[in-house]
Scaffold this motif. Sequence first.
Motif, mmCIF file in Angstrom:
data_model
loop_
_atom_site.group_PDB
_atom_site.id
_atom_site.type_symbol
_atom_site.label_atom_id
_atom_site.label_comp_id
_atom_site.label_asym_id
_atom_site.label_seq_id
_atom_site.Cartn_x
_atom_site.Cartn_y
_atom_site.Cartn_z
ATOM 1 N N ASP A 27 5.485 1.065 40.507
ATOM 2 C CA ASP A 27 5.921 0.166 41.577
ATOM 3 C C ASP A 27 5.168 0.385 42.884
ATOM 4 O O ASP A 27 5.473 -0.243 43.896
ATOM 5 N N TRP A 28 4.185 1.271 42.885
ATOM 6 C CA TRP A 28 3.404 1.527 44.094
ATOM 7 C C TRP A 28 2.271 0.518 44.267
ATOM 8 O O TRP A 28 1.743 0.366 45.368
ATOM 9 N N GLU A 31 6.009 5.236 52.078
ATOM 10 C CA GLU A 31 6.782 3.989 52.094
ATOM 11 C C GLU A 31 8.018 4.075 51.187
ATOM 12 O O GLU A 31 7.969 4.672 50.113
ATOM 13 N N ASP A 32 9.105 3.482 51.658
ATOM 14 C CA ASP A 32 10.296 3.219 50.819
ATOM 15 C C ASP A 32 10.864 4.457 50.138
ATOM 16 O O ASP A 32 11.343 4.391 49.000
ATOM 17 N N GLY A 33 10.825 5.601 50.794
ATOM 18 C CA GLY A 33 11.421 6.798 50.223
ATOM 19 C C GLY A 33 10.723 7.321 48.988
ATOM 20 O O GLY A 33 11.319 8.066 48.197
ATOM 21 N N ARG A 34 9.468 6.962 48.783
ATOM 22 C CA ARG A 34 8.754 7.383 47.577
ATOM 23 C C ARG A 34 8.566 8.889 47.520
ATOM 24 O O ARG A 34 8.592 9.488 46.430
#
Length: 286
Positions: free
Chosen positions: A30-31, A99-102
Amino acid sequence: MARASNPGGTTAMWVRDHLGRLWRDEDFADWYPRDGRPGLSPAQLATVCVLQFLLGLSDRQAAEAVRCRIDFKYAPAMELDDPGFHHSVLADFRDRLTEDGRADRLLDLSLARLKEAGLVRERTTQRTDSTHVLAAVRDLTRLELVTEAVRAALEELAGIAPHLLTGVVDEEWGRRYGRPVRLGKNPTRPKTRILATGNDAARLIGHLGQHGPERLSGPRVQALRQIMVQNYYRDGAGRLRWRTAEDGGLPPSAVAVVSPYDPTARYAPRTCHPLERVRRTSHRDL
């Protein structure tokens, strides 16, 4: 070939031997967008980032190690003839990581697989030694700190008052401060760099002061002024001098500014308050 050339092993080889495939490309699905040409393996990039941190390498040094060192190819399971990648890929990978808590999700995944491999006991808690993280800043030498502080102040001014840089910034300044500083602990011509950077900073501060005290109020300009005071002084003849520990001029680590981007960050042992010790003991006993 890695074993033959490094019988005793290296840090990079230890990572592969003990951790194996800590990440898989599917973990990063999803990255990246689904369309477009195939890119580099994100699992391999993650492994290179870990090695880069362990060995204290810059992006350029890490990319060169992947291209030239057998043990660095061994760690992420790359072919010997793999040409590697451009060093800027690592910065892009870290940007995606933030990003986004990855980062937290990747850490949780890593811990789960470390437990599966028997390298972390099931009932232990993974934590840092402090109750608060004060800052996330890169460890800079004093010369790197001053250089980065000048660059940060120039970027701040370019965003809010670019006309103030007319007559100050030239092509030479562009080469010195056009990108994040990476000098290392043993830069070439250190005395020349120290004097040149200090004079540039003093010239910039003086130039801003001529346009009014309000021009010195920006947070990064203020940080530059603090960093200059803790690293330089004027001698009796008015010449700029580098502070040293021998002359007693360096501030204690508890008050020294270590980043132009976060003036509150400190490199100092954290002293535990007596009441906090009681709370910690009670929590552990429970």
